[in-house]
Design a protein around this motif. Sequence first.
Motif, short mmCIF file in Angstrom:
data_model
loop_
_atom_site.label_atom_id
_atom_site.label_comp_id
_atom_site.label_asym_id
_atom_site.label_seq_id
_atom_site.Cartn_x
_atom_site.Cartn_y
_atom_site.Cartn_z
N ASP A 145 7.56 20.18 -29.30
CA ASP A 145 7.57 20.93 -30.55
C ASP A 145 8.02 22.36 -30.24
OD1 ASP A 145 7.15 22.16 -32.95
OD2 ASP A 145 5.08 21.47 -33.21
N GLU A 161 -2.71 22.98 -24.64
CA GLU A 161 -2.08 21.93 -25.44
C GLU A 161 -1.37 20.92 -24.55
OE1 GLU A 161 0.21 24.14 -28.27
OE2 GLU A 161 -1.58 24.85 -29.33
N ARG A 192 8.98 24.72 -32.15
CA ARG A 192 8.38 25.74 -33.02
C ARG A 192 7.07 26.23 -32.43
NH1 ARG A 192 7.92 21.70 -37.91
NH2 ARG A 192 6.98 20.64 -36.12
N ARG A 193 6.26 25.28 -31.97
CA ARG A 193 4.97 25.65 -31.39
C ARG A 193 5.15 26.35 -30.04
NH1 ARG A 193 0.35 27.92 -31.91
NH2 ARG A 193 -1.19 27.25 -30.37
N SER A 252 4.07 17.48 -31.34
CA SER A 252 3.28 18.63 -31.74
C SER A 252 1.82 18.39 -31.37
CB SER A 252 3.39 18.86 -33.24
OG SER A 252 2.84 17.75 -33.94
#
Length: 254
Positions: free
Chosen positions: A67, A82, A69-70, A30
Amino acid sequence: MFGEPFVLERRDGLVATVTLHEPEARNPLSPQLVRELTATLRALAEDKTVRVVVLTGAGKGFCAGADLRRMRSASPLEDRDEYDEILVLNRLLWEYPKPTIAAVHGFAMGAGANLMSWCDMAVVEDNARLGYPEVKAGVPSATVIPTLMRTVGRKRMYELVLTGATIAPAEAKEIGLINRVVPTGQALVVAHELAASVAEHHPSAVRLTKEIVKVTTDMSFHQALEYAKDLRVISRLRDDFTVEIAQGGSADRV
């Protein structure tokens, strides 16, 4: 886990153990974990009391990868920014001034296998799952490709990233992706033993050895020989340089 660190650190003599610490989510890379891991590694690189860094994961495995979800919530521009932070981590580990050892249990998939690959050495438990399955999710394996090209070669790299198949630790060792396969529950123990055997050597000799590997990887053969020779000469200039000869006639300490 709100408020808890995503990365833990502990010391055992000259060895620092860094633990990815989001076990409920299987330690994904993440943005917050990547930032904390990068900051921790930078601090350890400057710490003269640390000679070797062992990287491991909390809970059931090493690192499950990106990650997700991200990834689902981030815009393409956010994802790009990112991912730049992951590139910083990639370069930091690939060019790290001290030896790094991944201690892998459970799983190291996708970005988690990348993280393992960026370390200098890897100790993996015999029941661990390894692989680069990004292609199955509709995205290319990206930053690990240059690493795999330099560790397992072009054809093995293609097989790993184009099939996305899981690779057994024994096969991973055979192709040079990892160093050791150990029984379940022993990865961290063996990684610490390996780290201790490296840490007992003079840090300057270890650092210059790593520097030779880093710089000569993309040099021509003859350029690499000349560079390695020059750094060997430099290593002899330190004030405490000595060579002790053991009774058997071999160099015991430099």
